[in-house]
Design an enzyme around this catalytic site. Sequence first.
Site, mmCIF file in Angstrom:
data_model
loop_
_atom_site.group_PDB
_atom_site.id
_atom_site.type_symbol
_atom_site.label_atom_id
_atom_site.label_comp_id
_atom_site.label_asym_id
_atom_site.label_seq_id
_atom_site.Cartn_x
_atom_site.Cartn_y
_atom_site.Cartn_z
ATOM 1 N N LYS A 87 0.816 -1.229 0.000
ATOM 2 C CA LYS A 87 0.000 0.000 0.000
ATOM 3 C C LYS A 87 0.833 1.255 0.000
ATOM 4 O O LYS A 87 0.517 2.228 -0.683
ATOM 5 C CB LYS A 87 -0.875 0.067 1.264
ATOM 6 N N ASP A 183 -2.022 3.371 7.817
ATOM 7 C CA ASP A 183 -2.243 2.216 6.941
ATOM 8 C C ASP A 183 -3.677 2.233 6.387
ATOM 9 O O ASP A 183 -3.890 2.030 5.186
ATOM 10 C CB ASP A 183 -1.979 0.923 7.732
ATOM 11 N N LYS A 187 -5.029 2.891 2.372
ATOM 12 C CA LYS A 187 -5.965 1.996 1.684
ATOM 13 C C LYS A 187 -7.167 2.761 1.138
ATOM 14 O O LYS A 187 -7.621 2.500 0.026
ATOM 15 C CB LYS A 187 -6.401 0.878 2.643
ATOM 16 N N GLY A 283 -2.813 -10.982 7.231
ATOM 17 C CA GLY A 283 -2.384 -12.362 7.450
ATOM 18 C C GLY A 283 -1.865 -12.977 6.159
ATOM 19 O O GLY A 283 -2.150 -12.496 5.061
HETATM 20 N N1 HSE Z 1 -0.966 -4.251 8.787
HETATM 21 C C1 HSE Z 1 -2.033 -4.434 7.885
HETATM 22 C C2 HSE Z 1 -3.327 -4.656 8.650
HETATM 23 C C3 HSE Z 1 -1.745 -5.602 6.990
HETATM 24 O O1 HSE Z 1 -3.238 -4.925 9.861
HETATM 25 O O2 HSE Z 1 -4.404 -4.553 8.096
HETATM 26 C C4 HSE Z 1 -2.711 -5.777 5.856
HETATM 27 O O3 HSE Z 1 -2.720 -4.680 5.008
#
Ligand code: HSE
Length: 381
Positions: A87, A183, A187, A283
């Site tokens: 990402k 994060d 996304k 995962g």
């Molecule tokens: N670290 C990210 C999460 C991994 O926990 O969603 C998947 O993108």
Amino acid sequence: MKVSVLGYGTVGKGVCDMIERTPGLELGPVLVLHSERSESFMITDIDEILKDSTVGAVVEAIGGESPAGSFAERTLKAGKHFVTSNKAMVADRGIELSALARSTGKAFLFSAACGGGIPFLHNLSVARKSDDILSMSGILNGTTNYVLDMMQSKGVPLDTALSQARRLGYAEADPSADISGLDSYRKIILACAVAYGIQPEGYKDIEGIAGFTQQDAEVISRRGAEVRLIASGGLNGDGSVYAFVEPRVFFDGMERAVRKNFNSVSYTGRNSGLITYSGQGAGRYPTASAVLRDLTGIEEGTLYMLPAECVRRPAVNDMEERYLVRCEASQKDRFITEEVWSEEGGTAVFVTGPMEVSRMHSLAAELRNSGQGIFFASLGD
Ligand code: HSE
């Protein structure tokens, strides 16, 4: 098709395993950058892959902007398809790389970069051609959902729950990207880029769960509610886009039922109405399954997720929400207060009147900059 993989960590190993089990795919050399293990299929120089004319596609599962971005560019220039779960790199360079891919006739796909195993970006890239995507929102980070679930349903402290999430392979190499909301934000801006051909820029109005305490969990639980971290993105009436991430309080609603590392993400189409996807957002094998979806899609002619004319534009987050706020009682007057939940020991917990999303985020930043603690969450169903 012979496929090489860059990286042999949580996702890279899952992708290698799945390639070996998938008819029509063959595992090529695997690039390792920092591995103590050595297998016959592992190499340490990407040129061996780029010069190998039998390799048709490269999967990048290293993570981070660099060197993944330059590996993507070199792969496409070498005339190979490129698939990634990264990402950070796609948010950073995806628009340019997708244009490069179109100029070479090779694929640039990143299903696994948003929602792990959930086919959200893939289906969005199809839906946008036949419907207007009005808005999108959901739980897009498995680590924070796992941590929030453990804190609220089992009373586990944040740090302990985060250590568990790291052991289970959900968290980023630097888990502060999970906890801070970055994060999730990456996304949702990728989802905006896919849905609208506009990627919000500026990285603002991102609130994670670092400020959420066990006391906050108890106060909210006494009211019969739970908190989830929600990423929102969509189209404003004037054609600009909005994108932000913040905790949200749910008294009801399907997000409240999302547990552990699961994600749940919806879009609303003008004609389709609300469509929701749910599944494991982090995962090894859930994420690898999304990579394999892209690889098998290439064979059927699906090469791009981003519209050809994709651009960056500032996000405009001027819609209004009501917020639950916990801060020093002396700061309560900075907000229009609709209802006070508690005020004791110098701390106030209250519900605000409707206020602009950007205003809430900037007020929280002001309080933190002056050394004060604050937790806020928008109020959902
Ligand atoms: N670290 C990210 C999460 C991994 O926990 O969603 C998947 O993108």
